[in-house]
Design an enzyme around this catalytic site. Structure first.
Site, PDB file in Angstrom:
ATOM      1  N   ASP A 116      10.280  -8.552  -2.311  1.00 49.81           N
ATOM      2  CA  ASP A 116      10.948  -7.690  -2.019  1.00 49.81           C
ATOM      3  C   ASP A 116      12.237  -7.012  -2.592  1.00 49.81           C
ATOM      4  OD1 ASP A 116       8.495  -6.409  -0.419  1.00 49.81           O
ATOM      5  OD2 ASP A 116       9.254  -7.925   1.039  1.00 49.81           O
ATOM      6  N   ASP A 173       2.086  -3.327  -1.985  1.00 47.69           N
ATOM      7  CA  ASP A 173       3.341  -2.955  -1.806  1.00 47.69           C
ATOM      8  C   ASP A 173       4.315  -3.481  -2.820  1.00 47.69           C
ATOM      9  OD1 ASP A 173       1.964  -3.887   0.530  1.00 47.69           O
ATOM     10  OD2 ASP A 173       3.611  -3.788   1.946  1.00 47.69           O
ATOM     11  N   THR A 233      -6.971  -7.786   3.732  1.00 46.57           N
ATOM     12  CA  THR A 233      -5.842  -7.141   4.322  1.00 46.57           C
ATOM     13  C   THR A 233      -5.127  -7.984   5.281  1.00 46.57           C
ATOM     14  OG1 THR A 233      -5.378  -5.064   5.359  1.00 46.57           O
ATOM     15  CG2 THR A 233      -7.064  -6.319   6.303  1.00 46.57           C
ATOM     16  N   ARG A 245      -0.576   2.894   4.509  1.00 47.65           N
ATOM     17  CA  ARG A 245       0.740   2.856   3.810  1.00 47.65           C
ATOM     18  C   ARG A 245       0.744   2.147   2.233  1.00 47.65           C
ATOM     19  NH1 ARG A 245       3.609   1.143   7.728  1.00 47.65           N
ATOM     20  NH2 ARG A 245       3.977  -1.108   7.078  1.00 47.65           N
ATOM     21  N   TRP A 249       1.971   3.536  -1.212  1.00 47.39           N
ATOM     22  CA  TRP A 249       2.835   2.425  -2.041  1.00 47.39           C
ATOM     23  C   TRP A 249       2.214   2.760  -3.397  1.00 47.39           C
ATOM     24  CZ3 TRP A 249       6.912   1.908   0.556  1.00 47.39           C
ATOM     25  CH2 TRP A 249       6.966   1.280   1.520  1.00 47.39           C
ATOM     26  N   SER A 373       2.862  -3.043  11.846  1.00 53.19           N
ATOM     27  CA  SER A 373       1.508  -3.712  11.732  1.00 53.19           C
ATOM     28  C   SER A 373       0.920  -3.604  12.820  1.00 53.19           C
ATOM     29  CB  SER A 373       1.919  -5.315  10.942  1.00 53.19           C
ATOM     30  OG  SER A 373       0.722  -6.002  10.752  1.00 53.19           O
TER      31      SER A 373
END
Length: 404
Positions: A116, A173, A233, A245, A249, A373
């Site tokens: 990230d 993501d 998932t 989302r 992304w 989430s």
């Protein structure tokens, strides 16, 4: 659909349209954009006192502000939002507040335990470098962080590993962290960062997407052979569903990859993702998606069917709006018109009730009704720092488009 669009404007009082007879240009005026950016500047002033000196805002829930340390994946969004709003307003106090947080965030340039770093460092230090042009302060942080990120790349799986645990998980993501690497190549002249970004994007194209152009959240690889262990998932309704989302992304990531490489495969892919989102029968009229595109169709025995099937995700709409604005500048006129109008509708929706908070409320966050989430029962129907970031980014992108 236009009838609904027009009525929403009238009901919410957002009558700032600047429409020509052919819809050849932009439907939202500079007054609309300036009004919402000015209110964002004012609102973020209410957020600052709620943040501990050494922390970063995440959300506001049950009347309490919730913050994170610098290692949490959302840590870069608050300073990034401050920098966007400083760019808009010229308010040096916002720049100073951002710099205070950057000092705390800088240590993450050495963090090799997360994918990230694009969110954490590029949304913050990248914007700081772009805004101030101070290479001495920010370039080394970015390049050190980019080198930390590429330690997670495997030439066997041809991907950047997302999480620890699982076998070798890669989440959609991760497409959002590739811009960090393309910029590192620009800063250094070393193409290795861009090559890793392209390799990851190409592998994701092959393995994450279904025939209908929805995507899996997680693809788990075998790190020894590069084969696929499972497609799952973590945050969607179920493995084969289209987590909202995640779709956003992907749209943003492939639009960005086309911008950075001019590889038309990425452009065509981004268009297909956009068409999946905009053509989906479960996309609400206001274009703010449910947390999962399959949520309204969940069977009654689903654990999410009763309580969560109708939850919206403003963060997904904000990401989509920003991505569609950029995508509209790359495609032929007929598609450009549709993508632009769709982004405009998203911005109008997000700029009004029930998604936009009144100034001084919501703990200082701009948007409401996002979802972190649901499977983890975390951050449900609350403001989220990244929703605000991409909303402000979309407004800034639109403002720049109006000037052209």
């Amino acid at each position: 659909m236009w009838k609904y669009f027009r009525s929403l404007l009238l009901v919410t009082g957002l009558c700032f349209l600047s429409i020509n007879s052919t819809w050849g240009q932009y439907a939202l005026s500079s007054n609309f954009i300036d009004k919402n950016l000015t209110e964002a500047v004012e609102q973020i002033g209410f957020l600052a006192p709620n943040i501990p000196t050494d922390k970063f805002p995440r959300t506001y829930e049950d009347g309490k502000s919730i913050s994170s340390n610098s290692a949490w994946w959302t840590s870069g969004f608050y300073p990034g939002t401050l920098l966007y709003l400083c760019e808009y307003s010229g308010n040096d106090d916002l720049l100073n507040k951002a710099k205070e947080k950057l000092k705390i965030l800088e240590q993450e340039k050495l963090n090799t335990s997360t994918h990230d770093l694009g969110f954490m460092l590029y949304c913050s230090f990248g914007n700081a470098l772009r805004l101030t042009h101070d290479s001495s302060a920010y370039k080394n942080v970015l390049l050190t962080g980019a080198n930390s990120l590429i330690t997670r790349f495997s030439p066997i799986t041809k991907t950047i590993r997302s999480w620890e645990g699982w076998t070798y998980p890669v989440i959609i993501d991760n497409m959002m962290n590739l811009e960090f690497l393309t910029q590192a190549s620009k800063m250094t002249g070393d193409n290795k960062y861009r090559e890793i970004a392209s390799t990851h994007a190409n592998t994701t194209m092959l393995n994450h997407y279904r025939k209908d152009m929805s995507c899996y959240h997680v693809v788990d690889y075998n790190p020894t052979t590069g084969g696929i262990v499972a497609k799952k998932t973590a945050q969607g309704a179920y493995d084969e569903s289209a987590w909202a989302r995640g779709q956003a992304w992907g749209l943003y990531g492939y639009t960005m990859m086309y911008r950075e490489t001019k590889d038309k495969r990425y452009l065509k892919f981004a268009e297909k993702i956009a068409d999946f989102i905009l053509n989906h029968p479960n996309l609400p009229e206001d274009f703010v998606p449910y947390w999962d595109f399959n949520a309204p169709d969940l069977p009654t025995d689903s654990p999410y069917a009763t309580m969560y099937k109708n939850n919206r995700d403003a963060s997904a709409a904000a990401i989509n709006a920003s991505a569609l604005l950029e995508l509209s500048t790359f495609v032929k006129p007929s598609k450009a018109k549709r993508y632009l109008q769709s982004a405009e509708k998203m911005l109008i929706s997000l700029s009004s009730s029930p998604y936009k908070a009144t100034i001084g409320s919501n703990g200082g966050f701009i948007l409401m009704q996002s979802v972190g989430s649901i499977p983890h029962k975390s951050e449900i129907d609350v403001p989220l720092t990244y929703a605000d970031y991409y909303y402000v980014e979309a407004l800034m992108r639109y403002k720049k488009m109006l000037k052209k």
